[in-house]
Motif scaffolding. Sequence first.
Motif: not given
Length: 795
Positions: A652-674
Amino acid sequence: MKKYITLLLLGFTFIANAQKSSIEDSYHRYFENTREIPFLHLNKTSFFPGEEIWFKAYMLEQNSQKLHKTSSNLYVSLFDEKGVLKSQQLIALKNGLGKGSFKIDTSFKGKTYYLKAATNWMKNFREDCAFVQKVDILSSEKRRDLAAKSTAKQYEFQILPEGGHLLANTINNLGLVVKDKNNRGVVIEKGIIKDQDGHIIKTFSTNQFGLGNSVLFIKNTAQYTFEAHLSDGNILTQRTAPAQLQGVNLRVTNSNSKVLTVTVKTNKESLADLEHKEYTILIHNTRAFKKQPFTFKKEKYRYSLLVNKSELPAGINIITVFNEKNRPLLERLVFVNKNSLIKNIAVNTTVKDGDSLKINVTNPLKEKLYLSASILPSNHIGNKPKNSIISSFLLKPYIKGQIQNPDYYFTNGSSKKLRDLDLLLITQGWSKYDWNEIFNAPPKTQFPFENGLRIKGSFNKDIADNQSLLVYSHDNRFITQTTVKNNQFELAETYLLKNTRINFALKGKKKFKAVLPVLQFSKSVLPERLAPEHLETNPYTTTSFTANINDVFKDYEVLDEVLVRAKKEEKELPNFVNQSFLKRNKVSNGIVGSGETVLDFLNYKGFRIRRTDSNEDNSIGVVNGQVIAPYDALGTSGSPDLSQRNQQGLNRPFRFFIDNVEIDGTWLLETTYLDEIDEIYYGNRSSANIGMNGSVQVYIYRKSPEQLTRVKNRKNSLIIQRGFAKAKEFYTPQFSSYMSDEFQKYGVIHWSPELHIDKATNKEFTIDSKLQESMIIQVQGISESGKLIYQKFAI
């Protein structure tokens, strides 16, 4: 003297580019670069300690007479009563609009301050078009009034010939000004004019601003005495200056609604020398001009130019007369009134619930309106702006002197007000634009036009050239990617807020690596001064209270550092997602260890996610560049190969949204800390069959800036010490009583800085009436095409 020539010119056109003569060439060069004209609409001009000075910024582009779409960096400075800079903010403009505020904290020791708005680009021009407004800080201290030292009344009486000088043996129009020591006009009881033998030959009067005029035949060598009799018994006298025996004079008639008459006259003594010489009448307004030459002829003493007002631009026009050597001799300002200049809106109110009041603002125009509104008690006396948006944009760019009550001329327009405006312009003399400068000193671009801030960064260790650098700031909702060269990088036109956090990471083969560069910012402060003419000679004019200032508010002590608590905004998911099938996690330190990223968290929850640009084996989930959920994330046992999972619908393809804005790929997830994240929602879009090939949705919501201020500094982040001021949401302190004299005279009910209304629609908003049975709504603003709005509504 009765012989004259009328030049009837209906339809001569603008000259917008450089032409043949030096007048046109010089004019084109001088005004080639457009001017910026700022205006601040303040919610009021008198403030209690603990309040904020709220303002809405409008920036006009002088050439187009519209909002300046490309201007972005506005410096708003605060000066004390001696003109010493106290504070400055860099306000971000978007499409010519911005907003901000200054907190009146315990560092405000004085009672008079001045607010100034300007840009770096404006420093290229000799003419001062900055916005300046005096504000008063209310105090319960007993104040000494410097004016009380002298009981003698002082007045000023001036005689100002139209065009600039008197011409002997012909008719002259003389502007008259009577003012008191506070530069306020005086209405005289009686005015008389005497000839050199003491005989009364004529009378005159002044309006409420102390302005008048008299048309008088001036004899050669004669001197005339004007007497202004005041109501207090004083008699002011002034004599005419010696008249020139040779030359020309100017008379402009602006009373006709359709035609402007410009008359140049000479006398018998001058005609022999003037015959066959070509003079020029130039009608201009800094944006374009009309030019009409004429030649003096035998026995012709008067030359009249009739101009159709429909061919002139609305607003101020400057009329200049040049001799045959292109030397300016005479000048006069005129105002051309047109319906396209100023427009009206409609405001209606209804009581909603208890103390709530619903306000409906209607836009009747076929274009968008950008408005701001200040709502004050009906008995308010603490709002005394020097200029409105109309006078700031229509009069100030052309007039050198100060104008008493400039908005009088533009509210509820009438023929009397237009006549009074013409009297004002007669007495203004030459315009703000000096012809010596126009001919000899065109502006040089020494101060650049600013768009945002430029940031230069460098590393103290070697970085490979053209390596990708990720720069992002959650506080600013900002993210960009740039490259490093010679261990340096540059970010242009950034709009980062002051005292916010910014992060940096270098892109590697598998993941981003946190780095920390050294930053250099372009100029974010403007060396400013306040011109002496803006300072009041008697600063002690602010109001003192008999009540103690500490009794004005319910809790005065907290006003030095006001904490605004708002209801937490609920997370709103897009409508197409069925929320009942999304799992929700409130992020806390108990979920994973400190320093973990969002990608770590998702892997921890069973989603073994690979980066979309990974060069590793695709066997666990990268299909056609899309990240997919592996088998174990869907609760399926076994470990089928990729083709089997595709057939079974388990990839299943993933779709990522940060504050309801969709991002392309996972690069931002790797530099965003919990520790930057508040909540995470995740789940499958399909609710009917888990085997369906629907995508997996992940919704990530970051913490608010207030929450982030409690986050510890990390090794790859910096606090921006220079940048744009953050606009606050309006609040008003809680008064001890809304029926008190202090609130009735100096309080504020509401401030709405962003009242933007689409064409031919209306906008409603609800306010707390603060127990007021009546109030005043002051609305200012501008339309997309440059139409101006300034209205007051009593409700």
